[in-house]
Design a protein around this motif. Structure first.
Motif, short mmCIF file in Angstrom:
data_model
loop_
_atom_site.label_atom_id
_atom_site.label_comp_id
_atom_site.label_asym_id
_atom_site.label_seq_id
_atom_site.Cartn_x
_atom_site.Cartn_y
_atom_site.Cartn_z
N GLY A 1 -0.62 8.40 -13.62
CA GLY A 1 0.23 9.48 -14.13
C GLY A 1 0.78 9.14 -15.51
O GLY A 1 0.76 9.96 -16.43
N SER B 1 -3.30 2.98 -8.90
CA SER B 1 -2.13 3.59 -8.28
C SER B 1 -1.71 4.84 -9.03
O SER B 1 -1.83 4.92 -10.24
CB SER B 1 -0.98 2.60 -8.24
OG SER B 1 -0.11 2.83 -9.32
N SER B 2 -1.24 5.80 -8.32
CA SER B 2 -0.99 7.11 -8.89
C SER B 2 0.04 7.10 -10.01
O SER B 2 -0.08 7.82 -10.98
CB SER B 2 -0.53 8.07 -7.80
OG SER B 2 -1.58 8.32 -6.94
N THR C 1 -0.47 15.81 -1.99
CA THR C 1 0.32 16.68 -2.85
C THR C 1 0.73 17.94 -2.13
O THR C 1 1.88 18.34 -2.13
CB THR C 1 -0.50 17.09 -4.09
OG1 THR C 1 -0.97 15.93 -4.70
CG2 THR C 1 0.35 17.90 -5.03
N SER D 1 -10.18 6.24 -11.42
CA SER D 1 -9.96 6.63 -10.04
C SER D 1 -9.79 5.37 -9.20
O SER D 1 -10.54 4.41 -9.34
CB SER D 1 -11.13 7.46 -9.54
OG SER D 1 -12.33 6.79 -9.82
N PHE E 1 -8.40 10.55 -14.58
CA PHE E 1 -8.94 10.57 -13.23
C PHE E 1 -10.34 9.99 -13.20
O PHE E 1 -10.68 9.16 -12.37
CB PHE E 1 -8.96 12.02 -12.72
CG PHE E 1 -9.47 12.15 -11.32
CD1 PHE E 1 -8.68 11.75 -10.24
CD2 PHE E 1 -10.72 12.68 -11.06
CE1 PHE E 1 -9.14 11.86 -8.95
CE2 PHE E 1 -11.19 12.79 -9.77
CZ PHE E 1 -10.40 12.38 -8.71
N ILE F 1 -4.81 14.01 -11.04
CA ILE F 1 -5.04 12.63 -10.66
C ILE F 1 -4.48 12.30 -9.29
O ILE F 1 -4.67 11.20 -8.79
CB ILE F 1 -4.42 11.68 -11.68
CG1 ILE F 1 -2.97 12.04 -11.85
CG2 ILE F 1 -5.14 11.73 -12.99
CD1 ILE F 1 -2.24 11.00 -12.62
N LEU F 2 -3.76 13.25 -8.68
CA LEU F 2 -3.17 12.93 -7.39
C LEU F 2 -4.11 13.27 -6.26
O LEU F 2 -4.93 14.19 -6.36
CB LEU F 2 -1.88 13.70 -7.24
CG LEU F 2 -0.83 13.21 -8.22
CD1 LEU F 2 0.41 14.06 -8.11
CD2 LEU F 2 -0.53 11.76 -7.94
N ASP F 3 -3.93 12.58 -5.20
CA ASP F 3 -4.68 12.88 -4.00
C ASP F 3 -4.27 14.26 -3.53
O ASP F 3 -3.12 14.48 -3.14
CB ASP F 3 -4.35 11.83 -2.95
CG ASP F 3 -4.82 12.27 -1.60
OD1 ASP F 3 -6.01 12.07 -1.32
OD2 ASP F 3 -4.00 12.82 -0.85
#
Ligand code: ATP
Ligand code: MG
Lengths: 273, 250
Positions: free
Chosen positions: A137, A132-133, A218, A129, A125, A212-214
């Motif tokens: 991931g 793309s997720s 989520t 940052s 992250f 790491i996800l928004d």
């Protein structure tokens, strides 16, 4: 006389000890069994409910299917990156590194694989940052898996008897030839089994991905990148009866995947084949 | 034909521990030279210096010279040295993932021979020289683990002979075998010395007396005495040799 009482005393102690052990075992196993049972029963019901009612709940099953596909892609990509890297490092530490260097590498890998998996998510992250997720991931999972792969593969490779390695070297084979002709084939089954166990452990891993996800996406359950473990998490956070159903369906699918990978690992590792 | 091997002032260490001190020994072509001595005196380490296997162990170092037919092996490529100076280990170590045939052919394959017919032909020849052909010719494609221990050791000998060495080192080749298999191996050594120079480490003094033309006695990392086998056993010059060959210690 004394001998008889000694005997009964011992029998009594024995029986007491065995019942305590069985009680503890049940305490450990029963909750797990009940968990499996409720996931199994409710998960099947949920799957039937979700996929049996295409019109009203089609959206839910679509989300679920996409989560499944994303899970598989993420897992496959990270495995495809982490396995070759990890095995190469293990070949180095087990075959080339001297005693001291090998010990140092093992020590570092032990520490890294013992760190909480959420750390690898944080590292990615911080470093990436904005990427793309899905890619982030994959990287997080690679980072998380790598030390485990190195350590497991190293253990298997170190166990290849020196007698075979020296037998090959004594024929005038080079180190690299020896690795491909003797070390890897001898380690073969055990190596594949060890790697499959790593995969199974990774499939259900959520923590590195959570970070790491928004966050907003989520928790609202409409994120672009949502592999299964995360879907599970966001559905739970949502509440409501549909999401309750989704949770069980997802848990069941996740469980099935993990059981399948473990089963494959056991089957590969069977000695009578 | 075999070639002569000569060690000049060979010293070997594991980290700081000195295992061999200044060993000098001539091993004549097409003869059997036996190395005897009590456990831990450095016999295995010595022959592992001869094919440069010693240096593959972490922490192992050495000094001195080993000459193969007058050429220093420490100036050659180690893989070349090991092709010329083959080694049989004390415990049979056929590769468990390979068939009997592949075990014998693997050396040639590693050195680039691909032609299947040629490989099979060379393997047969090697198996015949190792006196194993008749016992395995009908099951060449089975795993080597179907063989008895004595057969496995002869398979390892065939595997070594297949790459056409000039010297064969044997580290207690019969120490894990039954008396009959031991006899077969001893007869084989007698046969092989026509084509190869043989150096054999053995704990078994009778075995040294039976197979060796020349014998060297090692003690505590030093070569104490060498000579024809008859001379060493009947008229030893050093008291320690005399004590050892008469069974007073070791
Ligand atoms: N890999 C190693 N690392 C450190 N020391 C070693 C190693 N291998 C052997 N040694 C030591 O070197 C010494 C000589 O060992 P070596 O195997 O050459 O003796 P040996 O005469 O062949 O004995 P044996 O008759 O028992 O086979 C022994 O003290 C042994 O402990
Ligand atoms: Mg030895």
């Amino acid at each position: 006389m004394t001998r008889v009482s000694y005997k009964t005393g011992r029998k009594l102690k024995n029986a007491l000890f065995v019942s305590i052990l069985s009680l503890m075992t049940s305490l450990a196993v029963l909750p797990l069994l009940s968990l499996l049972w409720s996931i199994g029963v409710q998960g099947v019901a949920a799957l039937v409910g979700l996929f049996g009612a295409p019109l009203s709940r089609g959206a839910a099953s679509a989300v679920l299917a996409s989560a499944l596909v994303q899970s598989l892609i993420t897992a496959a990509a990270s495995v495809a990156i982490a396995m070759p890297l990890g095995v190469a490092a293990a070949i180095y530490s087990s075959q080339y590194a001297g005693l001291r260097a090998g010990r140092t590498i093992r020590f570092i890998m032990d520490i890294l694989s013992g760190l909480p998996s959420i750390l690898s998510g944080m590292v990615v992250f911080v470093l990436l940052s904005g990427v793309s997720s899905m890619l982030a991931g994959v990287l997080a999972l690679v980072l998380y898996m790598l030390p485990v792969v190195v350590r497991m593969a190293d253990q298997v490779l170190v166990a290849v008897p020196v007698a075979y390695i020296e037998g090959s070297l004594a024929l005038g084979a080079s180190r690299i030839q020896t690795i491909f002709a003797v070390v890897l084939p001898t380690a073969g089954k055990n190596l594949v089994t060890a790697l499959l166990f790593v995969v199974a452990r990774m499939v259900g891993e959520t923590a590195p991905l959570l970070v790491i996800l928004d966050g907003g996406a989520t928790f609202q359950g409409k994120a672009g990148f949502q592999p299964l473990p995360l879907r599970l998490y966001s559905a739970l956070a949502q509440g409501g009866s549909v999401s309750h159903q989704i949770v069980y369906a997802e848990a069941l699918i996740l469980l099935a995947i993990i059981v399948a990978v473990y089963g494959l690992a056991r089957w590969v590792g069977r000695s009578d084949r | 034909m075999g070639k002569a091997l000569e060690a000049r002032g060979v010293s070997a260490r594991f980290n700081e521990q000195v295992i061999l001190r200044e060993v000098t020994l001539q091993m004549p072509a097409n003869q059997v030279t036996a190395i005897i001595g009590p456990p831990g005196c450095g016999k295995s380490t010595f022959i592992r210096c001869l094919n440069r296997l010693h240096e593959t162990t972490p922490g192992a170092t050495l000094s001195g010279e080993v000459l193969l037919d007058g050429h220093s092996v420490y100036d050659m490529d180690p893989t070349e040295v090991r092709r010329s100076v083959a080694m049989i280990f004390h415990r049979p170590n056929p590769f468990p993932t390979m068939s009997i045939l592949d075990n014998v052919a693997v050396g040639l394959r590693l050195h680039g021979l691909r032609n299947r017919a040629r490989l099979a032909e060379s393997a047969e020849q090697a198996l015949r020289r190792a006196a194993l052909w008749d016992e395995v010719k009908d099951r060449l494609h089975l795993y080597s683990s179907v063989l008895s221990l004595g057969q496995q050791q002869r398979l390892c000998i065939a595997r070594a002979l297949a790459i056409d060495p000039v010297v064969v080192l044997m580290d207690e080749p019969a120490s894990t075998l039954d008396p009959l298999s031991t006899l077969v191996i001893e007869e084989l050594i007698e046969e092989l010395k026509r084509q190869y120079t043989i150096i054999i480490v053995t704990h078994n003094l009778q075995q040294a007396a039976r197979v060796a033309d020349k014998t060297a006695f090692f003690l505590d990392g030093e070569m104490i005495e060498q000579g024809t086998t008859t001379a060493l056993f009947t008229t030893p010059q050093d008291k320690r040799t005399a004590d050892y060959v008469t069974g007073r210690f070791g």
